[in-house]
Design a protein around this motif. Structure first.
Motif, short mmCIF file in Angstrom:
data_model
loop_
_atom_site.label_atom_id
_atom_site.label_comp_id
_atom_site.label_asym_id
_atom_site.label_seq_id
_atom_site.Cartn_x
_atom_site.Cartn_y
_atom_site.Cartn_z
N UNK A 124 -0.93 -10.01 12.93
CA UNK A 124 -1.16 -9.13 14.06
C UNK A 124 -1.66 -7.79 13.53
N UNK A 125 -2.37 -7.02 14.36
CA UNK A 125 -2.94 -5.76 13.88
C UNK A 125 -1.89 -4.65 13.79
N UNK A 126 -1.03 -4.75 12.80
CA UNK A 126 0.05 -3.77 12.64
C UNK A 126 0.34 -3.61 11.15
N UNK A 127 0.75 -2.42 10.78
CA UNK A 127 1.19 -2.16 9.41
C UNK A 127 2.65 -1.75 9.47
N UNK A 128 3.48 -2.43 8.69
CA UNK A 128 4.90 -2.08 8.60
C UNK A 128 5.07 -0.99 7.54
N UNK A 129 5.74 0.09 7.90
CA UNK A 129 6.02 1.19 6.98
C UNK A 129 7.50 1.15 6.61
N UNK A 130 7.78 0.73 5.38
CA UNK A 130 9.15 0.52 4.92
C UNK A 130 9.74 1.77 4.28
N UNK A 131 11.03 1.98 4.51
CA UNK A 131 11.82 2.98 3.82
C UNK A 131 13.18 2.34 3.55
N UNK A 132 13.40 1.95 2.31
CA UNK A 132 14.63 1.25 1.94
C UNK A 132 15.25 1.90 0.71
N UNK A 133 16.56 1.73 0.60
CA UNK A 133 17.30 2.25 -0.55
C UNK A 133 17.84 1.08 -1.35
N UNK A 134 17.64 1.15 -2.67
CA UNK A 134 18.15 0.12 -3.56
C UNK A 134 19.53 0.52 -4.05
N UNK A 135 20.45 -0.43 -4.00
CA UNK A 135 21.79 -0.25 -4.54
C UNK A 135 22.06 -1.46 -5.42
N UNK A 136 21.77 -1.33 -6.71
CA UNK A 136 21.90 -2.46 -7.61
C UNK A 136 20.88 -3.53 -7.27
N UNK A 137 21.37 -4.70 -6.88
CA UNK A 137 20.50 -5.83 -6.55
C UNK A 137 20.35 -6.05 -5.05
N UNK A 162 0.84 -1.19 0.00
CA UNK A 162 0.00 0.00 0.00
C UNK A 162 0.88 1.25 0.00
N UNK A 163 0.37 2.31 -0.58
CA UNK A 163 1.04 3.63 -0.57
C UNK A 163 2.48 3.55 -1.05
N UNK A 164 2.75 2.75 -2.07
CA UNK A 164 4.11 2.59 -2.57
C UNK A 164 4.57 3.75 -3.41
N UNK A 165 5.79 4.22 -3.14
CA UNK A 165 6.36 5.34 -3.89
C UNK A 165 7.85 5.09 -4.15
N UNK A 166 8.30 5.56 -5.31
CA UNK A 166 9.70 5.45 -5.70
C UNK A 166 10.24 6.86 -5.94
N UNK A 167 11.37 7.17 -5.33
CA UNK A 167 12.03 8.46 -5.53
C UNK A 167 13.50 8.15 -5.78
N UNK A 168 13.88 7.99 -7.05
CA UNK A 168 15.24 7.57 -7.38
C UNK A 168 15.44 6.14 -6.90
#
Length: 98
Positions: free
Chosen positions: A64-77, A46-52
């Motif tokens: 469980x009643x929880x939503x994980x909010x991810x913020x990750x950086x891609x470096x190649x693979x 949900x609410x997926x966004x790509x910025x570079x």
């Protein structure tokens, strides 16, 4: 290189190492896909966004009643970053392209 494809994700939380498989698809700056946590637990991104090389997205947990909010950086693979896990705070996240 696009983020599109299958990724092996490892989340290191207070509950131990959790593994999942993510299928990412990009549409411009929008990120969509699914996360398979095993045992038939497949959740839509949900609410997926790509910025570079920065990815932000949410995954509601079915165990469980929880939503994980991810913020990750891609470096190649590879992916590296964190996820906010409600009352559990931030947890480390890493990933590799499958």
């Amino acid at each position: 290189m696009s983020i599109d494809g299958q990724w092996h994700i490892v989340i290191r939380s207070a509950l131990g190492k959790q593994e999942a498989t993510a299928q990412f698809e990009s549409d411009g700056s929008r990120l969509v896909g699914k996360v398979d946590a095993g045992g038939g637990r497949i959740n839509d991104i949900e609410d997926g966004a790509i910025d570079g090389d920065l990815l932000r997205f949410k995954v509601p947990m079915s165990t469980m009643p929880i939503t994980l909010s991810f913020e990750v950086t891609r470096d190649g693979d590879t992916l590296a970053g964190h996820a906010k896990a409600g009352a559990f705070g931030k947890v480390k996240v890493a990933g590799t392209r499958v």
